[in-house]
Design an enzyme around this catalytic site. Sequence first.
Site, mmCIF file in Angstrom:
data_model
loop_
_atom_site.group_PDB
_atom_site.id
_atom_site.type_symbol
_atom_site.label_atom_id
_atom_site.label_comp_id
_atom_site.label_asym_id
_atom_site.label_seq_id
_atom_site.Cartn_x
_atom_site.Cartn_y
_atom_site.Cartn_z
ATOM 1 N N ASN A 137 0.817 -1.215 0.000
ATOM 2 C CA ASN A 137 0.000 0.000 0.000
ATOM 3 C C ASN A 137 0.852 1.266 0.000
ATOM 4 O O ASN A 137 0.480 2.281 -0.583
ATOM 5 C CB ASN A 137 -0.912 0.026 1.233
ATOM 6 C CG ASN A 137 -2.285 -0.549 0.923
ATOM 7 O OD1 ASN A 137 -2.820 -0.348 -0.166
ATOM 8 N ND2 ASN A 137 -2.863 -1.267 1.870
ATOM 9 N N CYS A 432 -4.300 -9.535 4.312
ATOM 10 C CA CYS A 432 -3.749 -9.193 2.996
ATOM 11 C C CYS A 432 -2.388 -8.534 3.092
ATOM 12 O O CYS A 432 -1.787 -8.173 2.089
ATOM 13 C CB CYS A 432 -4.708 -8.314 2.211
ATOM 14 S SG CYS A 432 -5.861 -9.298 1.228
ATOM 15 N N PHE A 433 -1.896 -8.319 4.302
ATOM 16 C CA PHE A 433 -0.537 -7.836 4.538
ATOM 17 C C PHE A 433 -0.248 -6.530 3.824
ATOM 18 O O PHE A 433 0.854 -6.303 3.337
ATOM 19 C CB PHE A 433 0.504 -8.901 4.138
ATOM 20 C CG PHE A 433 0.029 -10.295 4.398
ATOM 21 C CD1 PHE A 433 -0.275 -10.691 5.685
ATOM 22 C CD2 PHE A 433 -0.173 -11.189 3.370
ATOM 23 C CE1 PHE A 433 -0.759 -11.960 5.938
ATOM 24 C CE2 PHE A 433 -0.660 -12.461 3.613
ATOM 25 C CZ PHE A 433 -0.958 -12.841 4.899
ATOM 26 N N CYS A 434 -1.247 -5.671 3.745
ATOM 27 C CA CYS A 434 -1.036 -4.351 3.141
ATOM 28 C C CYS A 434 -0.657 -4.460 1.676
ATOM 29 O O CYS A 434 -0.026 -3.568 1.142
ATOM 30 C CB CYS A 434 0.054 -3.583 3.895
ATOM 31 S SG CYS A 434 -0.604 -2.229 4.832
ATOM 32 N N ASN A 435 -1.003 -5.552 1.039
ATOM 33 C CA ASN A 435 -0.632 -5.745 -0.367
ATOM 34 C C ASN A 435 -1.869 -6.161 -1.160
ATOM 35 O O ASN A 435 -2.008 -7.319 -1.547
ATOM 36 C CB ASN A 435 0.468 -6.809 -0.442
ATOM 37 C CG ASN A 435 1.197 -6.759 -1.773
ATOM 38 O OD1 ASN A 435 0.591 -6.471 -2.809
ATOM 39 N ND2 ASN A 435 2.475 -7.044 -1.747
#
Length: 817
Positions: A137, A432-435
């Site tokens: 992100n 989603c691990f900032c992705n």
Amino acid sequence: MEEEKEKFLKEFGKDYGYPNASKSIEEIRATEFKRLDGLVYLDHAGATLYSELQMEEVMKDLTSNVYGNPHSQGDMCSATSDCVEAARQLVLDYCNASSKDYKCIFTAGATAALKLVGEAFPWSSDSCFMYTMENHNSVLGIREYALGKKAAAFAIDIEEFEYRNGLSRSDASSIKISKRPVQRRNDMRSREEGEACQGNAYNLFAFPSECNFSGMKFSLDLVNIIKNDSERVLEGLPFCRGKWMVLIDAAKGCATQPPDLTKFPADFVVISFYKIFGYPTGLGALVVRAEAADLLKKTYFSGGTVAASIADIDFVRRRKGIEASFEDGSQSFLSIASIRHGFKIVNNLTVSAIVKHTTSLTTYVRNKLLTLKHGNGTGICILYGGDTQKMSSHKFGPTIAFNLIRQDGSWFGYREVEKLASLSGIQLRTGCFCNPGACSKQLGLSHLDLLSNVEAGHVCWDDNDILHGKPTGAVRISFGYMSTYEDAEKFVSFVINSFVSMPSLATNGRLSEINNTFSSSRGIYLKSITVYPIKSCAGFSVDSWPLSSAGLQHDREWLLKSTSGEILTQKKAPEMCLVSTFIDLTQGILVVESPRCEMKLKIILEKDPYYGKKQNVELRSKRYGVLIYDNEVNIWLSNAIGRPCNLIRSCAPENQSYANRKEIVDKDMENKLNFVNEAQFLLISEGSVSDLNNRLRSNEHKSQCVQPIDSLRFRPNLVISGAEPYAEDHWRTLNIGTEKFTSLGGCNRCQMINLDQRTGQATTLKEPLATLASFRRVKGKILFGVLLRYDNADKVGRLKDGEKLLLQVGQRVYQTG
Ligand SMILES: *Cc1c(COP(=O)(O)O)cnc(C)c1O
């Protein structure tokens, strides 16, 4: 176990465990990571761990040297400056970047470095920002600057291509780049499809060296390909022709494989130090090619970046020098001074040994997960990040992203995996691990799916792990330089024990049926009744108790609120179980006692002396009319639980027996519940508790001796005796004496049942929840006990003055439906 390790070492022994370093991996763990004892930490992509030796050296350094502000003059300050300059060199060396071509700008983290590039990049309306789908992100956010300057923004997919070492320029065409829809705002000028940009615009291409979602590594050849061959590679796409600059997000990749900037001369590289060696946080770096830095135009000036300015006219002269013109304010110089102690450890082990070590663990676990099968032969694990069986290990960093599937093809929610992992002492990460791009691509979520998930209220950090039958995220494990075979093995065993269904054991996803006969000459009867006047505090047991339409009279009629308005429970304040309560109905008082308070607290039920103040509060998005209490009461309770709190009393109509109650009661008292979470009653069966105790006993070889668990551990209102274990699961309706009840289903249990209610202490073993999790899981919930609703509430309303409907210990309990 031993045998397994031998097999592992046979395959990976030359790569595993730093054979050429001064300390073996076992010694490193035993001396520098003592705090990990018993824990399996598998979230190094989130943050890796600092070594205890590293921290000792940091402390020694900071406590023996005098570090002044590097912007001041004087010896101490020039010592700091020297230290900062040396730190820059360490960073450049780590990326094999010459100090002639590259500069290291310290930032507040990788994100701050990315923001700096976005803010200062020479965007024009002919520019374009192109980025791989797989991006953090913090990289995606750059497009706001680009779009704001009317530049275009594109996400692209880089398809798999034959990876050859030293891919030459002529091989560039083997990279297929497919366009994703242009990101464009409604209010932005729209550019015709196929309209190529003109002239000398600067474009930016951003990709991660390693995807923090799946661990997939991108070929750094992309740097040269895009910089030198963009026209050919991007041919046919409405991408700009201008000059391409390349940014590598190495925040994740840097931990085990920093980019070689001599070979792959990217313009911008961002890193974060806590991802490499755990400490310090809040410090990152932008490694920038000097030529590229000259193109950046920073807007803001500050102490640190200004040479001179005049307060009341538009005059500013900025500092010369790349670092000095980008580092606003005083640098984080103590953190910068600390990084050498981290680099020392990593450099001693050597990056090449770290990559081998972590890859050996990753490959081992990947292969294990791919071979796991349920009893019926179906696979259990979907790994993300390309065709993992075909791809070789050097294309992956030490990260594995996956989801687990049940035997019947449905998904295990990632929250369930996380919750169970935590019970087994395993720290991993889910979501989603900032992705978001990698997430949607890997999980096959369309824009429509994503938008409807957002509509359904799903946000990054919530519990909606499965929506419309599809996972909304994944489980991720990641290894660090200090991870061991034992960590990997414990994780694999955890997956096998918790998720693989054996053909003969119907334990997964279904409650097991047990056929041991549980005979009782008395039949099933009510063994005890317990009332908990104050939610989450200790209750009291009685032989008989009146029913109200909200459950047992006065049950959870009071609760404690923190000063910030949060409902206090034992999860937050375990001391609450030491606060004991008793209601004397004939005297009409609630008596509260605490080992921390000399006097007892007495609250009169009817003519409550503190009564009189009414408030409406919203708790768990329900509105309650409540009574609040004087300070004296709140101070007593705050002392009792050791933190400030306020007592409130629900004033549902049935709780009030005074004449004027109609005036004080809110019209919208929709709740027939007091302050309970889910239902009026919780029923626990002794038979089920005794089965649980048998299982705990048979687990003892795994852990230390577990004390037998008492029924009251589960904080039930009603305990029954004489029923077969888990018979209550199948009851839809039942009678206790003449009164009718409906089962609302199983009670979802949490960590609170691991607290010993007499001491408020939790065992380190996470029991009995861990054992319950192994055989009482249904759709991600761990069920034990059943919730009941009272079906004859209308009778309560028809009672004459002085009449009561009582539940009594000894009453017969029987299933009616
Ligand atoms: C962690 C991470 C970031 C963010 O780094 P911070 O230092 O936390 O700002 C960006 N990109 C990737 C790939 C990361 O792994």
